[in-house]
Design a protein around this motif. Structure first.
Motif, PDB file in Angstrom:
ATOM      1  N   GLU A  69      66.415  -1.665 -33.670  1.00 54.86           N
ATOM      2  CA  GLU A  69      66.923  -2.847 -32.988  1.00 54.86           C
ATOM      3  C   GLU A  69      67.843  -3.592 -33.940  1.00 54.86           C
ATOM      4  OE1 GLU A  69      64.047  -4.944 -30.152  1.00 54.86           O
ATOM      5  OE2 GLU A  69      62.782  -4.262 -31.790  1.00 54.86           O
ATOM      6  N   GLU A  70      68.665  -4.426 -33.381  1.00 54.78           N
ATOM      7  CA  GLU A  70      69.527  -5.268 -34.201  1.00 54.78           C
ATOM      8  C   GLU A  70      68.661  -6.170 -35.073  1.00 54.78           C
ATOM      9  OE1 GLU A  70      72.845  -5.080 -34.408  1.00 54.78           O
ATOM     10  OE2 GLU A  70      72.757  -3.412 -32.999  1.00 54.78           O
ATOM     11  N   GLU A  71      69.112  -6.457 -36.269  1.00 58.43           N
ATOM     12  CA  GLU A  71      68.356  -7.286 -37.206  1.00 58.43           C
ATOM     13  C   GLU A  71      68.024  -8.646 -36.605  1.00 58.43           C
ATOM     14  OE1 GLU A  71      66.234  -7.858 -40.646  1.00 58.43           O
ATOM     15  OE2 GLU A  71      67.236  -6.028 -40.013  1.00 58.43           O
ATOM     16  N   SER A  72      68.928  -9.188 -35.813  1.00 60.70           N
ATOM     17  CA  SER A  72      68.675 -10.502 -35.196  1.00 60.70           C
ATOM     18  C   SER A  72      67.464 -10.444 -34.247  1.00 60.70           C
ATOM     19  CB  SER A  72      69.909 -10.994 -34.440  1.00 60.70           C
ATOM     20  OG  SER A  72      70.241 -10.081 -33.401  1.00 60.70           O
ATOM     21  N   GLU A  73      67.270  -9.308 -33.571  1.00 62.83           N
ATOM     22  CA  GLU A  73      66.113  -9.157 -32.689  1.00 62.83           C
ATOM     23  C   GLU A  73      64.828  -9.019 -33.489  1.00 62.83           C
ATOM     24  OE1 GLU A  73      66.070  -9.468 -29.295  1.00 62.83           O
ATOM     25  OE2 GLU A  73      68.137 -10.087 -29.671  1.00 62.83           O
ATOM     26  N   ASN A  75      64.272 -10.248 -36.400  1.00 68.58           N
ATOM     27  CA  ASN A  75      63.982 -11.563 -36.978  1.00 68.58           C
ATOM     28  C   ASN A  75      63.297 -12.492 -35.975  1.00 68.58           C
ATOM     29  OD1 ASN A  75      64.970 -10.871 -39.487  1.00 68.58           O
ATOM     30  ND2 ASN A  75      67.031 -11.618 -39.034  1.00 68.58           N
ATOM     31  N   LYS A  76      63.581 -12.342 -34.704  1.00 57.86           N
ATOM     32  CA  LYS A  76      62.905 -13.146 -33.685  1.00 57.86           C
ATOM     33  C   LYS A  76      61.408 -12.859 -33.678  1.00 57.86           C
ATOM     34  CE  LYS A  76      66.777 -13.419 -30.476  1.00 57.86           C
ATOM     35  NZ  LYS A  76      67.258 -12.979 -29.155  1.00 57.86           N
ATOM     36  N   ARG A  78      59.617 -11.749 -36.197  1.00 57.10           N
ATOM     37  CA  ARG A  78      59.013 -12.248 -37.439  1.00 57.10           C
ATOM     38  C   ARG A  78      58.586 -13.702 -37.317  1.00 57.10           C
ATOM     39  NH1 ARG A  78      63.404  -9.245 -40.908  1.00 57.10           N
ATOM     40  NH2 ARG A  78      62.331  -7.261 -41.144  1.00 57.10           N
ATOM     41  N   THR A  79      59.314 -14.482 -36.560  1.00 55.27           N
ATOM     42  CA  THR A  79      58.968 -15.904 -36.437  1.00 55.27           C
ATOM     43  C   THR A  79      57.922 -16.155 -35.366  1.00 55.27           C
ATOM     44  OG1 THR A  79      60.769 -16.306 -34.876  1.00 55.27           O
ATOM     45  CG2 THR A  79      61.260 -16.623 -37.227  1.00 55.27           C
TER      46      THR A  79
END
Length: 108
Positions: A69-73, A75-76, A78-79
């Protein structure tokens, strides 16, 4: 493995998956005996195959550096791993409150 939330069967599944992943299952008669107490032959095959398939996919993607997946996804996610206990309790209470008295028959 020490969690009071896991049943003996669940602990056996985690233990087996770990040893299949590490490729040590073939050497560990003690682990095999624990798992055999909890799973039938077909279940053990399915558990082993699912673990091996996941590991195969993981190794191919990691080795070839395919992003899942895209890194931005990522990171979601992870939070979002921490849930406020009261919010979780309220959610579960709504699930229980809305639980039907009778379950419908499965289709087909």
């Amino acid at each position: 493995m020490n969690s009071p939330h896991l049943s003996a069967r669940e602990r056996a599944a985690v233990l087996w998956a770990e040893h299949v992943t590490l490729n040590t299952a073939k050497e560990r008669d003690d682990v095999y005996e624990i798992v055999r107490k909890e799973f039938s032959d077909p279940e053990l095959f399915e558990l082993t195959a699912a673990t091996a398939l996941f590991n195969l996919s993981n190794r191919v993607q990691d080795s070839l550096r395919f992003p899942i997946e895209e890194e931005s996804e990522v990171n979601k996610i992870r939070t979002s791993v921490r849930t406020h206990p009261q919010k979780l309790k309220a959610y579960l209470q709504r699930v229980v409150d809305d639980w039907p008295d009778e379950m419908p028959e499965p289709r087909g």
